[in-house]
Design a protein around this motif. Sequence first.
Motif, PDB file in Angstrom:
ATOM      1  N   LYS A  28      -1.756  -0.046   0.857  1.00 52.22           N
ATOM      2  CA  LYS A  28      -2.796  -0.923   0.329  1.00 52.22           C
ATOM      3  C   LYS A  28      -2.214  -2.043  -0.538  1.00 52.22           C
ATOM      4  O   LYS A  28      -2.574  -3.214  -0.369  1.00 52.22           O
ATOM      5  N   GLU A  29      -1.311  -1.698  -1.433  1.00 55.14           N
ATOM      6  CA  GLU A  29      -0.749  -2.706  -2.340  1.00 55.14           C
ATOM      7  C   GLU A  29      -0.046  -3.824  -1.571  1.00 55.14           C
ATOM      8  O   GLU A  29      -0.280  -5.002  -1.827  1.00 55.14           O
ATOM      9  N   ARG A  30       0.787  -3.462  -0.622  1.00 57.57           N
ATOM     10  CA  ARG A  30       1.525  -4.474   0.150  1.00 57.57           C
ATOM     11  C   ARG A  30       0.596  -5.307   1.024  1.00 57.57           C
ATOM     12  O   ARG A  30       0.745  -6.513   1.145  1.00 57.57           O
ATOM     13  N   ALA A  31      -0.363  -4.650   1.660  1.00 57.40           N
ATOM     14  CA  ALA A  31      -1.293  -5.376   2.538  1.00 57.40           C
ATOM     15  C   ALA A  31      -2.160  -6.341   1.736  1.00 57.40           C
ATOM     16  O   ALA A  31      -2.387  -7.477   2.158  1.00 57.40           O
ATOM     17  N   LEU A  32      -2.625  -5.908   0.565  1.00 54.32           N
ATOM     18  CA  LEU A  32      -3.426  -6.804  -0.270  1.00 54.32           C
ATOM     19  C   LEU A  32      -2.592  -7.971  -0.776  1.00 54.32           C
ATOM     20  O   LEU A  32      -3.089  -9.086  -0.904  1.00 54.32           O
ATOM     21  N   LEU A  37     -13.375  -2.410  -0.427  1.00 56.97           N
ATOM     22  CA  LEU A  37     -13.666  -1.988   0.944  1.00 56.97           C
ATOM     23  C   LEU A  37     -12.603  -1.068   1.534  1.00 56.97           C
ATOM     24  O   LEU A  37     -12.828  -0.430   2.558  1.00 56.97           O
ATOM     25  N   TRP A  38     -11.430  -1.005   0.908  1.00 53.70           N
ATOM     26  CA  TRP A  38     -10.309  -0.250   1.460  1.00 53.70           C
ATOM     27  C   TRP A  38     -10.118   1.069   0.732  1.00 53.70           C
ATOM     28  O   TRP A  38     -10.163   1.118  -0.499  1.00 53.70           O
ATOM     29  N   ASN A  39      -9.857   2.143   1.495  1.00 53.12           N
ATOM     30  CA  ASN A  39      -9.425   3.408   0.903  1.00 53.12           C
ATOM     31  C   ASN A  39      -8.106   3.180   0.176  1.00 53.12           C
ATOM     32  O   ASN A  39      -7.319   2.310   0.569  1.00 53.12           O
ATOM     33  N   ASP A  40      -7.845   3.953  -0.839  1.00 53.97           N
ATOM     34  CA  ASP A  40      -6.572   3.825  -1.552  1.00 53.97           C
ATOM     35  C   ASP A  40      -5.383   4.141  -0.652  1.00 53.97           C
ATOM     36  O   ASP A  40      -4.296   3.606  -0.843  1.00 53.97           O
ATOM     37  N   ASP A  41      -5.580   5.014   0.348  1.00 52.26           N
ATOM     38  CA  ASP A  41      -4.480   5.386   1.244  1.00 52.26           C
ATOM     39  C   ASP A  41      -4.555   4.676   2.603  1.00 52.26           C
ATOM     40  O   ASP A  41      -4.028   5.153   3.599  1.00 52.26           O
ATOM     41  N   VAL A  42      -5.198   3.500   2.633  1.00 53.07           N
ATOM     42  CA  VAL A  42      -5.308   2.726   3.867  1.00 53.07           C
ATOM     43  C   VAL A  42      -3.921   2.420   4.429  1.00 53.07           C
ATOM     44  O   VAL A  42      -2.953   2.256   3.681  1.00 53.07           O
ATOM     45  N   VAL A  43      -3.836   2.371   5.749  1.00 48.87           N
ATOM     46  CA  VAL A  43      -2.610   1.977   6.438  1.00 48.87           C
ATOM     47  C   VAL A  43      -2.931   0.712   7.213  1.00 48.87           C
ATOM     48  O   VAL A  43      -3.921   0.657   7.945  1.00 48.87           O
ATOM     49  N   VAL A  44      -2.087  -0.314   7.036  1.00 51.88           N
ATOM     50  CA  VAL A  44      -2.297  -1.598   7.711  1.00 51.88           C
ATOM     51  C   VAL A  44      -1.048  -1.928   8.517  1.00 51.88           C
ATOM     52  O   VAL A  44       0.064  -1.911   7.992  1.00 51.88           O
TER      53      VAL A  44
END
Length: 135
Positions: free
Chosen positions: A48-52, A31-38
Amino acid sequence: MPAVEADAIADVADRLFEAIEHSDTAMLDELWNDDVVVWKTGDRERDKERALRVLHWFINATTERRYEILDRQLFDDGFVQQHILHARGRDGGSISMRVCIVIKLGPNGLISRIDEYFDPAEIAPLLGSANSPRR
């Protein structure tokens, strides 16, 4: 006309919270773009990696998760939602945490930004349930 239709936004919203409730980490990734910002209260922006990694910790630290949706408003390319997150930790702690979340979707219909507002102290009962996520 918005780049993402209202039905598609509502579908992403439903699938996001259902994925967390049902421990479906593969769906979260989809569901998340690879360049998502959270971003969340009291923290810095995460990729994305850190948020996941934080979500994986939360899923592993809890045995039950349920979202009580209080309000959801769609806007062009996203939505804002208020909910109470109910969760029970593996060590018996539980939370009922009020959250406001703003989610924006990219033109491809995937989540491109998440801004989450809550009192970080309210998650404390779960911190003993598993190794807490690294900042």
